[in-house]
Design a protein around this motif. Structure first.
Motif, PDB file in Angstrom:
ATOM      1  N   SER A 111      28.775  63.282  28.896  1.00 25.75           N
ATOM      2  CA  SER A 111      28.209  63.242  30.132  1.00 25.75           C
ATOM      3  C   SER A 111      26.938  62.565  30.262  1.00 25.75           C
ATOM      4  O   SER A 111      26.251  62.851  29.220  1.00 25.75           O
ATOM      5  N   ASP A 112      26.600  62.156  31.183  1.00 28.21           N
ATOM      6  CA  ASP A 112      25.379  61.427  31.239  1.00 28.21           C
ATOM      7  C   ASP A 112      23.952  62.426  31.335  1.00 28.21           C
ATOM      8  O   ASP A 112      22.970  62.042  30.540  1.00 28.21           O
ATOM      9  N   GLY A 113      24.320  63.198  31.924  1.00 25.41           N
ATOM     10  CA  GLY A 113      23.232  64.404  32.203  1.00 25.41           C
ATOM     11  C   GLY A 113      21.662  63.776  32.753  1.00 25.41           C
ATOM     12  O   GLY A 113      21.833  62.739  33.553  1.00 25.41           O
ATOM     13  N   LEU A 114      20.785  64.205  32.019  1.00 24.38           N
ATOM     14  CA  LEU A 114      19.373  63.597  32.686  1.00 24.38           C
ATOM     15  C   LEU A 114      18.860  62.864  31.656  1.00 24.38           C
ATOM     16  O   LEU A 114      17.748  62.159  31.802  1.00 24.38           O
ATOM     17  N   SER A 115      19.673  62.256  30.762  1.00 28.09           N
ATOM     18  CA  SER A 115      19.325  61.219  30.015  1.00 28.09           C
ATOM     19  C   SER A 115      20.627  60.191  29.507  1.00 28.09           C
ATOM     20  O   SER A 115      21.045  60.476  28.330  1.00 28.09           O
ATOM     21  N   PRO A 116      20.865  59.448  30.391  1.00 29.56           N
ATOM     22  CA  PRO A 116      22.031  58.313  30.131  1.00 29.56           C
ATOM     23  C   PRO A 116      21.789  57.582  28.768  1.00 29.56           C
ATOM     24  O   PRO A 116      22.704  57.141  28.108  1.00 29.56           O
ATOM     25  N   ARG A 117      20.500  57.324  28.474  1.00 25.36           N
ATOM     26  CA  ARG A 117      20.222  56.836  27.350  1.00 25.36           C
ATOM     27  C   ARG A 117      20.775  57.422  25.875  1.00 25.36           C
ATOM     28  O   ARG A 117      21.354  57.129  25.095  1.00 25.36           O
ATOM     29  N   ALA A 118      20.378  59.107  25.920  1.00 31.09           N
ATOM     30  CA  ALA A 118      20.663  59.647  24.849  1.00 31.09           C
ATOM     31  C   ALA A 118      22.298  59.650  24.589  1.00 31.09           C
ATOM     32  O   ALA A 118      22.705  59.546  23.719  1.00 31.09           O
ATOM     33  N   LEU A 119      23.189  59.817  25.753  1.00 30.86           N
ATOM     34  CA  LEU A 119      24.685  59.404  25.664  1.00 30.86           C
ATOM     35  C   LEU A 119      25.111  58.068  25.060  1.00 30.86           C
ATOM     36  O   LEU A 119      25.971  57.805  24.216  1.00 30.86           O
TER      37      LEU A 119
END
Length: 272
Positions: free
Chosen positions: A126-134
């Motif tokens: 899941s992208d959540g609040l930080s797509p960068r983290a994913l």
């Protein structure tokens, strides 16, 4: 304007000792400590660094996930090509304003594309609040989980969820028919870390599960945060505990480090 420091004078014995102290301490944390000061304010370099960190955190929240490119990378881990399930939030702006919509699938047709596998473990990326983290950590974290779990459990094909909150994984896990679902999700960025990944574990997932019925492994962002192998080890321990108890959540504790903590030197006397 010249910068005047009220801290120990640089180059003096006191100043060198203070600088060495803070330099050593900063190696143990990403927190902003020992920054010094210029008059009554932070040094200009630290102010600029803080603004850059704030901009990075904002970018991490607002930059959308490259679904196609990410799906191609996920397919390389060997669990099959992932399907995509969007939430009911139409775009990033609505996702941030309406957390409730991020917890629901866009429509029944979105879940119809999810293959019912009946496997032991399901994975929702899941992208959540930080797509960068994913983007940065999702694929290597998934690979580490597969390595830690594949010898003991059957694994379902992965699912990518966008504009997603954690609870969307309950709907997807139920559609997959898995016993336990692991939601890998980008955590809220801060001024120290903008690419932190979390794993939320829910046993017997179904819509309506509460947060107290989940377990969380957070702060996954090597090399400064939790590493992939260690996070996978903790997840494996939590899955084992959840399956043994028949539920996840507050009653399940991380016992992955118990062997190291409870090992006893055979030469030492034992307490009676």
């Amino acid at each position: 304007m010249r910068e005047h420091s009220l801290t120990p004078v640089p180059g003096s014995t006191e100043g060198v000792a203070a600088q060495q102290f803070w330099d050593e301490l900063r190696r143990t944390t990403q927190a902003r400590i020992g920054l010094g000061r210029t008059g009554d304010a932070l040094p200009t370099s630290e102010v600029l660094a803080l603004r850059a960190a704030h901009a990075s955190a904002r970018d991490a929240v607002h930059s959308p996930l490259d679904i196609s490119g990410f799906a191609t990378r996920v397919a390389t881990v060997g669990l099959g090509s992932p399907v995509h399930v969007p939430s009911r939030a139409a775009d990033r702006s609505e996702y941030l304003r309406r957390p409730d919509l991020g917890r629901l699938p866009a429509e029944s047709a979105a879940l119809a594309a999810v293959p019912r596998s009946g496997a032991d473990i399901g994975f929702v990326l899941s992208d959540g609040l930080s797509p960068r983290a994913l983007t940065d950590h999702g694929v290597p974290m998934l690979a580490a989980l597969i390595e830690a779990l594949e010898d003991r459990y059957s694994l379902a094909p992965p699912v990518i969820a966008t504009q997603a909150r954690v609870a969307l994984g309950d709907h997807i896990g139920a559609a997959l028919g898995v016993s336990t679902v692991l939601v890998l999700i980008g955590e809220r960025p801060g001024l120290s870390v903008a690419d932190s990944l979390g794993i939320y574990l829910t046993h017997l997932p179904r819509p309506g599960r509460s947060d107290s019925e989940r377990n969380c492994i957070s702060n996954i962002h090597p090399p400064d945060g939790l590493g992939y192998a260690r996070a996978a080890q903790v997840a494996a321990g939590l899955i084992e505990g959840a399956r043994r108890l028949g539920r996840s959540g507050v009653d399940v504790k991380d016992t992955s480090g118990n062997n190291a903590l409870t090992s006893v030197d055979p030469e030492l006397p034992r307490a009676v």
